[in-house]
Design a protein around this motif. Structure first.
Motif, PDB file in Angstrom:
ATOM      1  N   THR A 178       0.826  -1.206   0.000  1.00  0.00           N
ATOM      2  CA  THR A 178       0.000   0.000   0.000  1.00  0.00           C
ATOM      3  C   THR A 178       0.857   1.250   0.000  1.00  0.00           C
ATOM      4  OG1 THR A 178      -1.796  -1.119   1.168  1.00  0.00           O
ATOM      5  CG2 THR A 178      -1.761   1.288   1.258  1.00  0.00           C
ATOM      6  N   VAL A 179       1.902   1.249   0.820  1.00  0.00           N
ATOM      7  CA  VAL A 179       2.801   2.411   0.869  1.00  0.00           C
ATOM      8  C   VAL A 179       3.387   2.669  -0.507  1.00  0.00           C
ATOM      9  CG1 VAL A 179       5.029   3.217   1.722  1.00  0.00           C
ATOM     10  CG2 VAL A 179       3.344   2.287   3.316  1.00  0.00           C
ATOM     11  N   PHE A 180       3.838   1.618  -1.161  1.00  0.00           N
ATOM     12  CA  PHE A 180       4.467   1.796  -2.464  1.00  0.00           C
ATOM     13  C   PHE A 180       3.465   2.223  -3.534  1.00  0.00           C
ATOM     14  CE2 PHE A 180       8.961   0.765  -3.165  1.00  0.00           C
ATOM     15  CZ  PHE A 180       9.352   0.627  -1.846  1.00  0.00           C
ATOM     16  N   SER A 181       2.215   1.987  -3.308  1.00  0.00           N
ATOM     17  CA  SER A 181       1.229   2.343  -4.321  1.00  0.00           C
ATOM     18  C   SER A 181       0.661   3.748  -4.145  1.00  0.00           C
ATOM     19  CB  SER A 181       0.084   1.333  -4.317  1.00  0.00           C
ATOM     20  OG  SER A 181      -0.634   1.412  -3.105  1.00  0.00           O
ATOM     21  N   ILE A 182       0.912   4.362  -2.981  1.00  0.00           N
ATOM     22  CA  ILE A 182       0.290   5.667  -2.749  1.00  0.00           C
ATOM     23  C   ILE A 182       1.253   6.757  -2.298  1.00  0.00           C
ATOM     24  CG2 ILE A 182      -1.928   4.601  -2.180  1.00  0.00           C
ATOM     25  CD1 ILE A 182      -1.331   5.221   0.765  1.00  0.00           C
ATOM     26  N   LYS A 183       2.524   6.396  -2.044  1.00  0.00           N
ATOM     27  CA  LYS A 183       3.446   7.366  -1.454  1.00  0.00           C
ATOM     28  C   LYS A 183       4.615   7.725  -2.368  1.00  0.00           C
ATOM     29  CE  LYS A 183       1.759   7.719   2.827  1.00  0.00           C
ATOM     30  NZ  LYS A 183       1.350   9.008   3.427  1.00  0.00           N
ATOM     31  N   ASP A 184       5.015   8.988  -2.283  1.00  0.00           N
ATOM     32  CA  ASP A 184       6.312   9.359  -2.832  1.00  0.00           C
ATOM     33  C   ASP A 184       7.386   8.785  -1.906  1.00  0.00           C
ATOM     34  OD1 ASP A 184       5.261  12.747  -3.734  1.00  0.00           O
ATOM     35  OD2 ASP A 184       4.833  10.796  -4.654  1.00  0.00           O
ATOM     36  N   LEU A 185       8.530   8.485  -2.467  1.00  0.00           N
ATOM     37  CA  LEU A 185       9.606   7.843  -1.703  1.00  0.00           C
ATOM     38  C   LEU A 185      10.888   8.656  -1.786  1.00  0.00           C
ATOM     39  CD1 LEU A 185       8.996   4.212  -2.981  1.00  0.00           C
ATOM     40  CD2 LEU A 185       8.261   5.158  -0.789  1.00  0.00           C
ATOM     41  N   GLY A 186      11.759   8.448  -0.824  1.00  0.00           N
ATOM     42  CA  GLY A 186      13.002   9.202  -0.837  1.00  0.00           C
ATOM     43  C   GLY A 186      14.155   8.436  -0.237  1.00  0.00           C
ATOM     44  N   TRP A 187      15.340   8.849  -0.612  1.00  0.00           N
ATOM     45  CA  TRP A 187      16.579   8.397   0.033  1.00  0.00           C
ATOM     46  C   TRP A 187      17.112   9.566   0.856  1.00  0.00           C
ATOM     47  CZ3 TRP A 187      18.835   3.766   0.631  1.00  0.00           C
ATOM     48  CH2 TRP A 187      18.420   2.721  -0.195  1.00  0.00           C
ATOM     49  N   TYR A 188      17.473   9.255   2.077  1.00  0.00           N
ATOM     50  CA  TYR A 188      18.005  10.234   3.015  1.00  0.00           C
ATOM     51  C   TYR A 188      19.401   9.790   3.423  1.00  0.00           C
ATOM     52  CZ  TYR A 188      13.024  11.383   3.585  1.00  0.00           C
ATOM     53  OH  TYR A 188      11.705  11.726   3.373  1.00  0.00           O
ATOM     54  N   ARG A 189      20.168  10.712   3.967  1.00  0.00           N
ATOM     55  CA  ARG A 189      21.462  10.342   4.501  1.00  0.00           C
ATOM     56  C   ARG A 189      21.777  11.190   5.723  1.00  0.00           C
ATOM     57  NH1 ARG A 189      25.623  12.548  -0.223  1.00  0.00           N
ATOM     58  NH2 ARG A 189      25.466  14.792   0.269  1.00  0.00           N
ATOM     59  N   GLN A 190      22.595  10.602   6.583  1.00  0.00           N
ATOM     60  CA  GLN A 190      23.035  11.309   7.777  1.00  0.00           C
ATOM     61  C   GLN A 190      24.514  11.062   7.979  1.00  0.00           C
ATOM     62  OE1 GLN A 190      20.911  10.385  11.413  1.00  0.00           O
ATOM     63  NE2 GLN A 190      21.482  12.360  12.302  1.00  0.00           N
ATOM     64  N   ALA A 191      25.275  12.127   7.890  1.00  0.00           N
ATOM     65  CA  ALA A 191      26.713  12.062   8.150  1.00  0.00           C
ATOM     66  C   ALA A 191      26.957  12.370   9.628  1.00  0.00           C
ATOM     67  CB  ALA A 191      27.442  13.058   7.262  1.00  0.00           C
ATOM     68  N   PRO A 192      28.071  11.911  10.173  1.00  0.00           N
ATOM     69  CA  PRO A 192      28.369  12.177  11.588  1.00  0.00           C
ATOM     70  C   PRO A 192      28.310  13.664  11.893  1.00  0.00           C
ATOM     71  CG  PRO A 192      29.893  10.578  10.697  1.00  0.00           C
ATOM     72  CD  PRO A 192      29.096  11.077   9.534  1.00  0.00           C
ATOM     73  N   GLY A 193      27.574  14.019  12.941  1.00  0.00           N
ATOM     74  CA  GLY A 193      27.472  15.411  13.359  1.00  0.00           C
ATOM     75  C   GLY A 193      26.476  16.237  12.581  1.00  0.00           C
ATOM     76  N   ASN A 194      25.843  15.615  11.583  1.00  0.00           N
ATOM     77  CA  ASN A 194      24.885  16.348  10.747  1.00  0.00           C
ATOM     78  C   ASN A 194      23.475  15.825  10.942  1.00  0.00           C
ATOM     79  OD1 ASN A 194      27.108  17.651   9.761  1.00  0.00           O
ATOM     80  ND2 ASN A 194      26.961  16.822   7.690  1.00  0.00           N
ATOM     81  N   GLN A 195      22.508  16.626  10.547  1.00  0.00           N
ATOM     82  CA  GLN A 195      21.130  16.168  10.565  1.00  0.00           C
ATOM     83  C   GLN A 195      20.869  15.301   9.344  1.00  0.00           C
ATOM     84  OE1 GLN A 195      18.681  19.731  10.815  1.00  0.00           O
ATOM     85  NE2 GLN A 195      18.571  19.524  13.036  1.00  0.00           N
ATOM     86  N   ARG A 196      19.892  14.445   9.463  1.00  0.00           N
ATOM     87  CA  ARG A 196      19.498  13.628   8.325  1.00  0.00           C
ATOM     88  C   ARG A 196      18.883  14.531   7.268  1.00  0.00           C
ATOM     89  NH1 ARG A 196      17.432   8.103  10.239  1.00  0.00           N
ATOM     90  NH2 ARG A 196      16.091   9.435  11.501  1.00  0.00           N
ATOM     91  N   GLU A 197      19.257  14.283   6.018  1.00  0.00           N
ATOM     92  CA  GLU A 197      18.777  15.118   4.937  1.00  0.00           C
ATOM     93  C   GLU A 197      18.251  14.251   3.799  1.00  0.00           C
ATOM     94  OE1 GLU A 197      21.728  17.277   2.713  1.00  0.00           O
ATOM     95  OE2 GLU A 197      23.200  15.662   2.836  1.00  0.00           O
ATOM     96  N   LEU A 198      17.263  14.786   3.106  1.00  0.00           N
ATOM     97  CA  LEU A 198      16.721  14.130   1.920  1.00  0.00           C
ATOM     98  C   LEU A 198      17.633  14.440   0.742  1.00  0.00           C
ATOM     99  CD1 LEU A 198      14.310  12.655   0.484  1.00  0.00           C
ATOM    100  CD2 LEU A 198      13.316  14.927   0.141  1.00  0.00           C
TER     101      LEU A 198
END
Length: 120
Positions: free
Chosen positions: A32-52
């Motif tokens: 269901t999620v895959f059929s109705i949602k936009d998806l993204g890859w995020y990353r988080q480097a040490p000391g940084n906030q997670r970003e899209l």
């Protein structure tokens, strides 16, 4: 319940390539999620906030942060409940833990991520 499992990370030299995969649970929730949602890859480097860093909509249109534009490609296979991130010309600044999630992110869907280390 939806589980997202990332894989494909590792150590890569600068200028190299890596392909990340994200598998969603193949139950009614994941499908269901895959059929109705936009998806993204995020990353988080040490000391940084997670970003899209990359996003893909239901119709396949994509968006990238300026840091990865032209080097990364996001794709999805709804039938397999998979989302991919092809990363080329990797740089040391790309070193981070990479996660997949919906866009915008759903807090309870965060997985363990996969570590990508770019180093010579």
């Amino acid at each position: 319940q939806v589980q997202l499992v990332e894989s494909g990370g590792g150590l890569v030299h600068p200028g190299g390539s890596q392909r990340l995969s994200c598998a969603a649970s193949r139950n009614i929730f994941g499908i269901t999620v895959f059929s109705i949602k936009d998806l993204g890859w995020y990353r988080q480097a040490p000391g940084n906030q997670r970003e899209l860093v990359a996003a893909i909509s239901l119709d396949g249109s994509t968006n990238y942060t300026d840091h990865v534009k032209g080097r990364f490609t996001i794709s999805r296979d709804n039938a397999k409940t998979m989302v991919y991130l092809q990363m080329n010309n990797l740089k040391p600044d790309d070193t981070a833990v990479y996660y997949c999630n919906t866009d915008p992110a759903t807090e309870r869907y965060w997985g363990q991520g996969t570590q990508v280390t770019v180093s010579s």
